[in-house]
Design a protein around this motif. Sequence first.
Motif, PDB file in Angstrom:
ATOM      1  N   TRP A 117       0.839  -1.200   0.000  1.00  0.00           N
ATOM      2  CA  TRP A 117       0.000   0.000   0.000  1.00  0.00           C
ATOM      3  C   TRP A 117       0.874   1.250   0.000  1.00  0.00           C
ATOM      4  O   TRP A 117       0.647   2.197  -0.772  1.00  0.00           O
ATOM      5  N   LEU A 118       1.890   1.252   0.844  1.00  0.00           N
ATOM      6  CA  LEU A 118       2.766   2.419   0.951  1.00  0.00           C
ATOM      7  C   LEU A 118       3.659   2.584  -0.277  1.00  0.00           C
ATOM      8  O   LEU A 118       3.782   3.681  -0.830  1.00  0.00           O
ATOM      9  N   VAL A 119       4.285   1.515  -0.699  1.00  0.00           N
ATOM     10  CA  VAL A 119       5.286   1.609  -1.754  1.00  0.00           C
ATOM     11  C   VAL A 119       4.651   1.656  -3.143  1.00  0.00           C
ATOM     12  O   VAL A 119       5.063   2.437  -4.006  1.00  0.00           O
ATOM     13  N   GLU A 120       3.619   0.818  -3.363  1.00  0.00           N
ATOM     14  CA  GLU A 120       3.026   0.701  -4.691  1.00  0.00           C
ATOM     15  C   GLU A 120       1.763   1.525  -4.874  1.00  0.00           C
ATOM     16  O   GLU A 120       1.290   1.706  -5.987  1.00  0.00           O
ATOM     17  N   GLY A 121       1.186   2.001  -3.783  1.00  0.00           N
ATOM     18  CA  GLY A 121      -0.020   2.810  -3.875  1.00  0.00           C
ATOM     19  C   GLY A 121      -1.283   2.078  -3.484  1.00  0.00           C
ATOM     20  O   GLY A 121      -2.291   2.702  -3.193  1.00  0.00           O
ATOM     21  N   GLN A 122      -1.257   0.738  -3.473  1.00  0.00           N
ATOM     22  CA  GLN A 122      -2.405  -0.033  -3.020  1.00  0.00           C
ATOM     23  C   GLN A 122      -1.952  -1.467  -2.744  1.00  0.00           C
ATOM     24  O   GLN A 122      -0.999  -1.954  -3.359  1.00  0.00           O
ATOM     25  N   PRO A 123      -2.609  -2.154  -1.825  1.00  0.00           N
ATOM     26  CA  PRO A 123      -2.240  -3.542  -1.559  1.00  0.00           C
ATOM     27  C   PRO A 123      -2.743  -4.457  -2.665  1.00  0.00           C
ATOM     28  O   PRO A 123      -3.727  -4.162  -3.334  1.00  0.00           O
ATOM     29  N   ARG A 124      -2.068  -5.576  -2.848  1.00  0.00           N
ATOM     30  CA  ARG A 124      -2.489  -6.529  -3.866  1.00  0.00           C
ATOM     31  C   ARG A 124      -3.599  -7.444  -3.349  1.00  0.00           C
ATOM     32  O   ARG A 124      -4.266  -8.105  -4.139  1.00  0.00           O
ATOM     33  N   THR A 125      -3.759  -7.493  -2.053  1.00  0.00           N
ATOM     34  CA  THR A 125      -4.849  -8.243  -1.435  1.00  0.00           C
ATOM     35  C   THR A 125      -5.979  -7.276  -1.109  1.00  0.00           C
ATOM     36  O   THR A 125      -5.732  -6.143  -0.669  1.00  0.00           O
ATOM     37  N   ASP A 126      -7.204  -7.709  -1.314  1.00  0.00           N
ATOM     38  CA  ASP A 126      -8.345  -6.877  -0.942  1.00  0.00           C
ATOM     39  C   ASP A 126      -8.375  -6.695   0.571  1.00  0.00           C
ATOM     40  O   ASP A 126      -8.375  -7.672   1.321  1.00  0.00           O
ATOM     41  N   VAL A 127      -8.382  -5.449   1.034  1.00  0.00           N
ATOM     42  CA  VAL A 127      -8.346  -5.177   2.471  1.00  0.00           C
ATOM     43  C   VAL A 127      -9.524  -4.320   2.925  1.00  0.00           C
ATOM     44  O   VAL A 127      -9.463  -3.693   3.980  1.00  0.00           O
ATOM     45  N   HIS A 128     -10.614  -4.293   2.160  1.00  0.00           N
ATOM     46  CA  HIS A 128     -11.703  -3.392   2.539  1.00  0.00           C
ATOM     47  C   HIS A 128     -12.292  -3.761   3.897  1.00  0.00           C
ATOM     48  O   HIS A 128     -12.754  -2.889   4.632  1.00  0.00           O
ATOM     49  N   GLU A 129     -12.245  -5.064   4.263  1.00  0.00           N
ATOM     50  CA  GLU A 129     -12.758  -5.471   5.572  1.00  0.00           C
ATOM     51  C   GLU A 129     -11.893  -4.944   6.712  1.00  0.00           C
ATOM     52  O   GLU A 129     -12.352  -4.887   7.852  1.00  0.00           O
ATOM     53  N   CYS A 130     -10.648  -4.579   6.406  1.00  0.00           N
ATOM     54  CA  CYS A 130      -9.692  -4.140   7.423  1.00  0.00           C
ATOM     55  C   CYS A 130      -9.474  -2.637   7.414  1.00  0.00           C
ATOM     56  O   CYS A 130      -8.728  -2.121   8.263  1.00  0.00           O
ATOM     57  N   ASP A 131     -10.064  -1.941   6.478  1.00  0.00           N
ATOM     58  CA  ASP A 131      -9.765  -0.517   6.303  1.00  0.00           C
ATOM     59  C   ASP A 131     -10.139   0.274   7.546  1.00  0.00           C
ATOM     60  O   ASP A 131     -11.225   0.129   8.103  1.00  0.00           O
ATOM     61  N   LEU A 132      -9.225   1.121   7.965  1.00  0.00           N
ATOM     62  CA  LEU A 132      -9.415   1.955   9.149  1.00  0.00           C
ATOM     63  C   LEU A 132     -10.712   2.737   9.102  1.00  0.00           C
ATOM     64  O   LEU A 132     -11.368   2.950  10.134  1.00  0.00           O
ATOM     65  N   HIS A 133     -11.126   3.156   7.921  1.00  0.00           N
ATOM     66  CA  HIS A 133     -12.277   4.053   7.781  1.00  0.00           C
ATOM     67  C   HIS A 133     -13.559   3.343   7.379  1.00  0.00           C
ATOM     68  O   HIS A 133     -14.484   3.974   6.870  1.00  0.00           O
ATOM     69  N   ARG A 134     -13.636   2.046   7.648  1.00  0.00           N
ATOM     70  CA  ARG A 134     -14.855   1.307   7.281  1.00  0.00           C
ATOM     71  C   ARG A 134     -16.019   1.617   8.200  1.00  0.00           C
ATOM     72  O   ARG A 134     -17.170   1.346   7.860  1.00  0.00           O
ATOM     73  N   PHE A 135     -15.764   2.179   9.367  1.00  0.00           N
ATOM     74  CA  PHE A 135     -16.826   2.448  10.327  1.00  0.00           C
ATOM     75  C   PHE A 135     -17.443   3.822  10.090  1.00  0.00           C
ATOM     76  O   PHE A 135     -16.760   4.770   9.689  1.00  0.00           O
ATOM     77  N   THR A 136     -18.753   3.914  10.346  1.00  0.00           N
ATOM     78  CA  THR A 136     -19.426   5.208  10.297  1.00  0.00           C
ATOM     79  C   THR A 136     -19.229   5.923  11.624  1.00  0.00           C
ATOM     80  O   THR A 136     -18.718   5.347  12.604  1.00  0.00           O
ATOM     81  N   ALA A 137     -19.657   7.171  11.690  1.00  0.00           N
ATOM     82  CA  ALA A 137     -19.411   7.987  12.879  1.00  0.00           C
ATOM     83  C   ALA A 137     -20.008   7.359  14.136  1.00  0.00           C
ATOM     84  O   ALA A 137     -19.387   7.363  15.210  1.00  0.00           O
ATOM     85  N   VAL A 138     -21.216   6.801  14.032  1.00  0.00           N
ATOM     86  CA  VAL A 138     -21.854   6.245  15.228  1.00  0.00           C
ATOM     87  C   VAL A 138     -21.131   4.994  15.711  1.00  0.00           C
ATOM     88  O   VAL A 138     -21.311   4.583  16.865  1.00  0.00           O
ATOM     89  N   GLN A 139     -20.330   4.383  14.868  1.00  0.00           N
ATOM     90  CA  GLN A 139     -19.607   3.182  15.260  1.00  0.00           C
ATOM     91  C   GLN A 139     -18.264   3.493  15.910  1.00  0.00           C
ATOM     92  O   GLN A 139     -17.517   2.573  16.254  1.00  0.00           O
TER      93      GLN A 139
END
Length: 813
Positions: free
Chosen positions: A371-393
């Motif tokens: 993610w840092l070096v290439e601009g995005q991970p080669r594995t899907d990480v949407h389940e792990c993304d820091l910003h997946r939660f809404t404000a109430v969560q």
Amino acid sequence: MGVGSQRVHRGAPRVVVIGAGIVGCSLAEELTARGWTDVTVLDQGPLFAAGGSSSHAPGLVFQTNPSKTLAEFARYTVGKLRDLSVDGRPCFRPVGGLEVATTPARLAELARRHGLATSWGIEARLVDPAECARLHPLLDPGAVLGGLHVPSDGLVHAVPAGEAQARRAIDRGARFLSRHRVTGVASAAGRVSGVHTDQGFVPADVVVCAAGFWGPDVGALAGLTVPLQPLAHQYATTAPVPALAGAVAEISAPILRHQDADLYYREHGDRIGIGSYGHRPMPVTAAETEQHENSCLPFTPEDFSDAWKQSLALLPGLAETEVAAGINGVFSFTPDGMPLLGEHRDLPGFWVAEAVWVTHSAGVAKALAEWLVEGQPRTDVHECDLHRFTAVQLSPEYVAERGAQQFVEVYDVVHPLAPPQVLRPLQVSPFHPRHIELGAVCGEAGGWERPLWFGANAALADGLELPARDEWAAQWWSPTAAAEAAATRERVAMYDMTPLTRIEVTGPGACALLQQLTSNDVDRPVGRVVYTLLLGADGGIRSDLTVARLGEQRFQVGANGPLDLDWFRQHAPEDGSVQLRDTTTGTCGIGLWGPRARDVLQSLTRTDVSNGAFRYFTARELFVGGVPVTALRVSYVGELGWELYTDAATGLRLWDVLWAAGQEHGLVAAGRSAFGSLRLEKGYRAWGVDMTTEHDPVEAGLEFAVRPGKGDFVGRDALDRRPHPRRLACLTLDDPATTVLGKEPVRVDGVPVGHVTSAAFGYTIGRSIAYAWLPAEHAEPGTAVTIDWFGQPVAATVSAEPLVDPAGAKVRC
């Protein structure tokens, strides 16, 4: 985020990693291996037993997981660590993993887990009680019904594993500094510029917080909420076990799970280590751990008493010994049990890699380094993304209560459709009172209550001939869903679309931004609606969107969640020509769908909604029963109809006037269970389930949403370079009495070749539907396949799609 960082750094940047546990050490190794050698790893403790969770982690690595992403992280971790050693001592011992069942429900769960392992490419086998006892001689074969054996599972020595990777990183130029407590995060020109420590300032272009359960405290220094709850977890070690007398190896038997009792076991030579998740949740703060060595709180024997009784029943040889020592070791839990990865949305250059267990450590580090070096991970990480939660969560209460629930459910048999049972309802649409009146049975997604079906419709299911379901498939399902699906196909139904993320994009640069980021041509006349995709730089699908142009400089975007808004923000011009606003919580929406939808809507508005005046995939602003509505003529169920959006304040009236007008047309309220069935009959994809960043539009069958001729857009050039070895295929199950739910392996001639994504019973066609990723050569209609269902093959056939109304006449009439 990664893309933004690449624009700033012409060469390898200065990186500071906070935390020298196994995650920080792994990340330093992965970064330096990719040429980023100016890496400094800081820790407040000594190296390499720095005092966090890695210092006391028992190190059991079970790779099988319902999450494909976590399973891939674990596989990479095993593959990497098994080749590492420190001073001749291996960092990983591939002794295998054994999960045992003492109840029929758990035995069935192990069969399901065997399917998961097969789907994710992990070798596994189901074994009988005698084989369980052969693999683990302390086991009483009479106490178990069977087991799941994964030969490549094993034991990680977390501290040496971290040190081994640190040594590699140091050889490439990285440095590790102990006794450096981070006291502040500095910024300049809107980016991170370094960290303050009690030993001085350390400059940096990129800062990564890998501080474990200190993560929330470090994040607070940067103004970031890190939704993580530290909890104590009991681990005890016995005195010598006579049955193991003379054992010279540290461990010879497989690591063992007794999940029916929330227990796991490993050998320590002639002793046994026992970990328990069966005790009460013990939330702590990071500060409370600092007075105890290696974040090990005092052992509380009273909380371990039941674990010991259960252990004696499973491993009778323990009766000749006793518990000699124990700890209440602290680990990190998030509200959904997944790691936290990503960049601070308001402080570019500040990243987190938190709530990562030893099992997934190297895999997470690899993904973040990419993610840092290439601009995005080669594995899907949407389940792990820091910003997946809404404000109430992100409230402290939500993080604490849901985190504690994750601890409780670590080893529970959790149905994939079962919603969380704590801190609900949290977020409801304006229609919720009417849902309750109609007997809604609700699930939850993104913090929103979402009706699954309505008890008021139960009588409509009387007389429907539906195949009987087995015990597992019958959970979180009702025949009422069949009645609601039929009502949608035959008459008209209302669906609550409020939880769908809506983003308002306005300003003179709005159209140009959307053209840059999306694959389809959204520069269409006012009133047009376009289905389009967000692609990554590699051509993978980041999301799918519905974009409605409501004005020359105003667009309403139907998105999949907070991550889409983050993507827009990352790429928005800095000149203020684009304004972005998440309007979801201030608005609400109803899907009005079915052959009589026009009759209902026309009776409530003076605007002409005939087919000639209001075409498919167009939008208009009108009044419905006196309520101002943005109406999009789109359908996610394959029937005539509209998505109708209004302010939250007028939402209840919108529901009521539609409900009253619809009664003469047989209108019903319908839920997500019917919705899922209807969308699969039409072949409509669900992002994050059927397709992710690992798939491209050709593979996913969405080439129609790509317009290369419109000009440059993110991912366009990469599409021509990508191979397309697989396809998302539509399967129909041969026997109408069979069903699957998703993530099961698919076989051709007995050989695993893919896995199921979405599945549901198709009430219109009278049989189950499963979408699956298959090699392209096996994705042709007519191909015979089987799907593993609790260890049994279920026959299915690749079918041409869509299964209902292939010409699309219904939605266009």
